[in-house]
Scaffold this active site. Structure first.
Site, PDB file in Angstrom:
ATOM      1  CB  SER A  85      -4.847  -6.933  -9.760  1.00  0.00           C
ATOM      2  OG  SER A  85      -5.416  -5.649  -9.840  1.00  0.00           O
ATOM      3  CB  THR A  88      -3.165  -4.329 -12.024  1.00  0.00           C
ATOM      4  OG1 THR A  88      -3.167  -3.578 -10.804  1.00  0.00           O
ATOM      5  CG2 THR A  88      -1.792  -4.242 -12.664  1.00  0.00           C
ATOM      6  CG  HIS A 163      -0.082  -0.419  -5.940  1.00  0.00           C
ATOM      7  ND1 HIS A 163       0.149  -0.602  -7.287  1.00  0.00           N
ATOM      8  CD2 HIS A 163      -1.369  -0.803  -5.721  1.00  0.00           C
ATOM      9  CE1 HIS A 163      -0.946  -1.100  -7.855  1.00  0.00           C
ATOM     10  NE2 HIS A 163      -1.878  -1.218  -6.930  1.00  0.00           N
ATOM     11  CD  GLN A 166      -4.890   2.691  -6.904  1.00  0.00           C
ATOM     12  OE1 GLN A 166      -5.130   1.621  -7.456  1.00  0.00           O
ATOM     13  NE2 GLN A 166      -5.725   3.728  -6.959  1.00  0.00           N
ATOM     14  CG  ASN A 194       1.452  -2.074  -1.367  1.00  0.00           C
ATOM     15  OD1 ASN A 194       0.410  -1.678  -0.854  1.00  0.00           O
ATOM     16  ND2 ASN A 194       1.481  -3.166  -2.119  1.00  0.00           N
ATOM     17  CB  CYS A 298      -6.418   1.290  -4.421  1.00  0.00           C
ATOM     18  SG  CYS A 298      -6.018   0.074  -3.146  1.00  0.00           S
ATOM     19  CG  LEU A 299     -12.072   0.118  -5.624  1.00  0.00           C
ATOM     20  CD1 LEU A 299     -12.859   0.190  -6.935  1.00  0.00           C
ATOM     21  CD2 LEU A 299     -13.028   0.179  -4.441  1.00  0.00           C
ATOM     22  NE  ARG A 325      -4.182   1.174 -11.325  1.00  0.00           N
ATOM     23  CZ  ARG A 325      -4.114  -0.036 -10.768  1.00  0.00           C
ATOM     24  NH1 ARG A 325      -4.848  -0.333  -9.700  1.00  0.00           N
ATOM     25  NH2 ARG A 325      -3.297  -0.952 -11.252  1.00  0.00           N
TER      26      ARG A 325
END
Length: 349
Positions: A85, A88, A163, A166, A194, A298-299, A325
């Site tokens: 990711s 993240t 998740h 996010q 999620n 969220c991409l 994020r």
């Protein structure tokens, strides 16, 4: 009349001051130190507000005021990534380093989680090296096992069920844009995945309504839905489910979607694209929403999920959302690892 007006003004001023102080005291009293963060289901409204408050405070002090805050100096984080990711990894690595700590990135090739070494043994080994673990995993049960075996905080960087990190970014973004979360209506249009599950475990606690449109057969998990209905009833918010995207979008402040084909679902792509026909978010979708509607994703984004007209429009908050994020993972890590108290006033959530 003047005396009455003066008395009323003083009464209102006293009311707002007392409520502000009460809010500040409630959020200041929250301590999350040494807790794990697997799902927002486990966190009450004051605890979620506290994380957002710390996140906003760090953003203000570090980004806007140029302060250096080595709150995690001498600390290390082990970052387990069974799924890759951009956001993240970058948010966690840069955020942890900015706070003075040392991030260590671990792929399946590095640690063979649950294959070459059991998850139980890995948890105990990492606890001897690091002060916190962020794990982005295939199965939520892996996180639960890590938490059971490691005497340090475990953060869910993504699992098949939730998740939550996010959603912290989404909430901070909406707080910044609207000035308050209370009373907003969020509409999810897409897969019952999620990200939706984490919205369902948090929005009602902040007095936010949730409307959901998923194709038949792609509804959210039944146990998550059961808990979401309970939360909606407890906090007096709306939880509305339909298979009609336009019906779900009606009157909403925020339209949200996500990928229709997650990692590991590539073989289902053709069928999913057929099943999600008509779910693309466009300006036409927004035409039935509230006049102040905005868009979140969220991409990474695919064009079939939302067209360019919406995605690159002033209504789209996706890039501030992506940046947040970083600030929210920083706020979360500081909350779980220190007794830090923000210097700025609490957010008016």
């Amino acid at each position: 009349m003047f005396a009455l007006r003066k008395s009323l003004t003083c009464t209102l001023r006293t009311f707002y001051v007392r409520n502000f102080r009460a809010c500040a005291a409630a959020q200041s009293a929250v301590s999350l130190k040494d807790r794990s963060f697997l799902t927002l289901k486990d966190f009450n409204p004051d605890e979620i507000k506290h994380i957002l408050w710390v996140s906003a405070d760090l953003k203000k002090r570090i980004k806007h005021e140029g302060q250096y805050l080595p709150l995690l100096q001498g600390k290390s984080i082990a970052m387990i990534f069974e799924k890759r990711s951009t956001r993240t990894r970058m948010s966690t690595e840069t955020g942890f380093a900015l706070l003075g700590g040392h991030p260590c990135f671990l792929t399946p090739q590095d640690i063979h989680l649950g294959v070459n070494e059991s998850t139980k043994d890995t948890a105990r080994v990492l606890a001897g090296f690091a002060d916190v673990v962020l794990a982005r995993v295939n199965s939520h049960s892996t996180l639960e096992e890590l938490t059971n075996e490691a005497p340090i905080p475990i953060i869910n960087g993504l699992s098949d069920l939730y998740h939550p990190i996010q959603i912290l970014a989404d909430l901070l973004t909406l707080q910044e844009h609207y000035g308050s979360l209370s009373g907003l209506t969020v509409t999810w249009i897409g897969d019952g995945n999620n990200v939706l599950h984490s919205l369902m475990m948090s929005l009602a606690k902040l007095n936010v309504n949730l409307r959901v449109a998923t194709p038949k057969g792609y509804e959210p998990d039944s146990q998550v839905l059961k808990e979401a209905r309970r939360l909606s009833k407890q906090y007096g918010t709306e939880l509305f489910l339909t298979s009609d995207p336009v019906e779900a979008a009606r009157g909403s402040n925020v339209l949200v979607t996500d990928t229709w084909v997650s990692m590991g679902q590539e073989e289902e792509k053709k069928q999913r694209l057929r099943d999600f026909h008509g779910y693309q978010i466009t300006m036409e979708t927004g035409s039935v929403a509230s006049p102040d509607w905005t868009f979140l994703h969220c991409l990474p984004r695919k064009a079939e999920e939302v067209n360019d007209e919406v995605f690159y429009s002033p209504r789209s908050l996706v890039f501030p959302e992506a940046e947040n994020r970083k600030w929210t993972i920083m706020g979360l890590m500081v909350s779980l690892m220190t007794d830090y108290t923000p210097k700025s006033p609490p957010l008016k959530i």
